[in-house]
Scaffold this motif. Structure first.
Motif, short mmCIF file in Angstrom:
data_model
loop_
_atom_site.label_atom_id
_atom_site.label_comp_id
_atom_site.label_asym_id
_atom_site.label_seq_id
_atom_site.Cartn_x
_atom_site.Cartn_y
_atom_site.Cartn_z
N VAL A 188 0.83 -1.20 0.00
CA VAL A 188 0.00 0.00 0.00
C VAL A 188 0.87 1.25 0.00
CG1 VAL A 188 -1.60 1.37 1.40
CG2 VAL A 188 -2.03 -1.06 1.05
N ARG A 189 1.89 1.25 0.84
CA ARG A 189 2.78 2.41 0.91
C ARG A 189 3.49 2.64 -0.42
NH1 ARG A 189 7.28 2.66 5.57
NH2 ARG A 189 8.03 0.88 4.36
N TYR A 191 2.39 1.75 -3.49
CA TYR A 191 1.45 2.26 -4.48
C TYR A 191 1.03 3.70 -4.16
CZ TYR A 191 0.90 -2.23 -6.82
OH TYR A 191 1.12 -3.37 -7.55
N GLU A 192 0.91 4.04 -2.88
CA GLU A 192 0.59 5.42 -2.54
C GLU A 192 1.67 6.37 -3.05
OE1 GLU A 192 -2.04 4.89 1.57
OE2 GLU A 192 0.12 5.25 1.68
N ASN A 193 2.92 5.98 -2.90
CA ASN A 193 4.01 6.82 -3.39
C ASN A 193 3.95 7.00 -4.90
OD1 ASN A 193 4.94 7.11 -0.80
ND2 ASN A 193 6.61 5.62 -1.00
N GLN A 230 -3.93 3.72 -9.42
CA GLN A 230 -5.02 3.88 -8.45
C GLN A 230 -5.78 2.57 -8.26
OE1 GLN A 230 -7.09 7.17 -10.27
NE2 GLN A 230 -6.17 8.69 -8.88
N LEU A 233 -3.65 0.44 -6.14
CA LEU A 233 -3.68 0.94 -4.77
C LEU A 233 -4.95 0.49 -4.05
CD1 LEU A 233 -2.62 2.66 -2.45
CD2 LEU A 233 -3.67 4.66 -3.55
N GLU A 234 -6.09 0.58 -4.70
CA GLU A 234 -7.35 0.16 -4.07
C GLU A 234 -7.36 -1.33 -3.78
OE1 GLU A 234 -9.74 2.08 -2.87
OE2 GLU A 234 -8.43 3.75 -3.47
N ARG A 237 -5.14 -1.88 -0.80
CA ARG A 237 -5.81 -1.43 0.42
C ARG A 237 -6.83 -2.46 0.91
NH1 ARG A 237 -6.78 4.99 -1.11
NH2 ARG A 237 -4.76 5.74 -0.29
#
Length: 468
Positions: A188-189, A191-193, A230, A233-234, A237
């Motif tokens: 997650v971290r 993909y957030e970056n 995105q 990322l989802e 998550r």
């Protein structure tokens, strides 16, 4: 021309921001692996159930010892008919069972009546007796109550070994949940970056398009990249949420109340450095693994010990049953004046002719022992091989970690070089995205290899089975 240079410089600044670290150091909100296992060991219901099994074994031992408790017995019967006392018979005794099947007995009887059986006739003040009963052959060296007590003592050792195995299993399962949580958290971290990178790049491209320095198609390509990340990322998550729920299954309070993982808690950052110490798998780097103290080996040895008790009992059943009893009898007030001629003596003999039942039971007991002995030897060999294989796996994964780290660094350099070429007008957004996708794939591979490294330590911990 000056405006175009300003725009290119602006884009270069945007690119530099893309590689600025978004991973801020966590302060005081790490839920370390050691703390987590401490919760599991102390409060998890299965760990408490294992303690209850030891308590049950201790209760069984207490019950088996009850076979050696002294006993008081009393028997009274009386008959009257048409104002005539036919008989009144009272027999009381105090028995003390001893270890080798010998039983001590003290008795008192007082009988009277018009139609009293002559063999029950005693002096008016009653008759006392002190005697002993000895199983001369069968039941002297070992009998059922001796076997039950020995097995109950062995059962405590078996329960302690099984408790250690249950503790190892629950800690292993809990560790898998923790590693899965850490893996999904890092994804997650990551993909957030890179979603943030893609978003910044899209805004930069849109700015250049407005200035007329880039074709409009570049914004579509940058938007596609952003949307794909995105989506990733989802998905990550969602996996992280599931991992948190799985982890919460192992978190309980002392009052057997379930706990949920708080959102602000994060997994241990430097788990690679502490996992060997937490699971004590680093001990094997300096010490040789010994199966002698392994709980599974101890459990099998205890089972063989219990089966040997059964075998001895079955072998003893092949002997003839011959019980001899002797009691000295006297009136209560003359008990100290010993008279050899006042006694009661008895012999009870029993012996089956073919002994088919006894011989069959003994053969079955011997076969059970043989099966357990073969299982024990096989388990010893498998444990040694498992430990060696697991140590080799950890060494192999450690080498792979070095390779994947180098691969990630090389991909980062390629992305940075491609960004510089793009700023100079010698590359395209497609090439930048391709390089960056390769970098993301390499970092995901590093996360997976790190997870395999943790899992291999957990497997080694499960194999050596040392939960303390």
């Amino acid at each position: 021309m000056l405006q175009r240079r300003k725009n290119n410089n602006l884009f270069k600044m945007v690119i530099l921001l893309c590689f600025f670290s978004f991973n801020l150091e966590a302060q005081n909100n790490e839920f370390t692996y050691a703390e987590y296992l401490g919760f599991v060991k102390r409060f998890h219901p299965i760990a408490k159930m294992a303690d209850l099994e030891i308590s049950q074994a201790q209760a069984n031992l207490l019950q088996a010892r009850g076979a050696f408790d002294p006993k008081i017995e009393a028997d009274f019967s009386k008959k009257e008919y048409q104002n005539k006392e036919y008989f009144s018979v009272f027999n009381g005794s105090f028995k003390i069972p001893t270890w080798y099947g010998i039983e001590l007995k003290a008795a008192f009887e007082n009988n009277e009546g018009y139609y009293l059986n002559p063999q029950n006739t005693v002096p008016s003040n009653g008759l006392t007796a002190v005697g002993i009963s000895i199983p001369v052959l069968q039941g002297l060296v070992i009998n059922q109550r001796m076997a039950d007590l020995r097995k109950a003592k062995s059962q405590i050792k078996l329960s302690q070994a099984e408790r250690r195995l249950q503790a190892v299993q629950i800690m292993y399962d809990a560790s898998i949940a923790y590693f899965n949580w850490k893996k999904n958290y890092e994804e997650v971290r990551l993909y957030e970056n890179y979603v943030a990178n893609a978003s910044i790049r899209l805004k930069g491209i849109q700015t250049l398009i407005e200035q007329g320095d880039k074709p409009a198609i570049d914004s579509i390509e940058a938007g596609i990249t952003l949307k794909n990340r995105q989506l990733s990322l989802e998905e990550s998550r969602f996996k992280l949420l599931k991992a948190k729920l799985e982890l919460s299954n192992f978190l309980w309070t002392n009052d057997n109340l379930p706990l949920e993982l708080e959102d602000n808690l994060i997994p241990e950052e430097n788990l690679e450095q502490s996992i060997g110490l937490t699971l004590k798998t680093n001990i094997l780097q300096t010490e040789t693994f010994s199966v002698a103290t392994h709980p599974k080996i101890n459990a099998l040895e205890t089972k063989i010990e219990m089966l040997n008790i059964d075998r001895k009992l079955k072998a003893n059943m092949l002997l003839p049953k011959l019980d001899v009893g002797y009691s000295y009898i006297s009136e209560p007030d003359a008990f100290s004046n010993y008279r050899f001629e006042d006694y009661k003596f008895g012999i009870n003999a029993y012996f089956p002719i073919f002994l088919r039942k006894e011989r069959g039971a003994l053969k079955l007991a011997q076969q059970k022992i043989k099966v357990q002995e073969l299982t024990l030897e096989l388990e010893k060999k498998q444990l040694k091989n498992k430990v060696t294989a697991q140590q080799n796996e950890i060494q192999t994964i450690s080498k792979q970690k070095g390779i994947i780290t180098s691969l990630v660094n090389d991909n980062e350099k390629l992305v940075q070089a491609e960004e510089r070429l793009f700023g100079a007008g010698e590359s395209s957004l497609f090439l930048i995205n391709t390089r960056e996708n390769n970098l993301v794939s390499a970092k995901l591979s590093r996360i997976n290899i790190d997870n395999r490294f943790y899992l291999s330590h957990a497997e080694l911990f499960k194999t050596i089975a040392n939960p303390e």
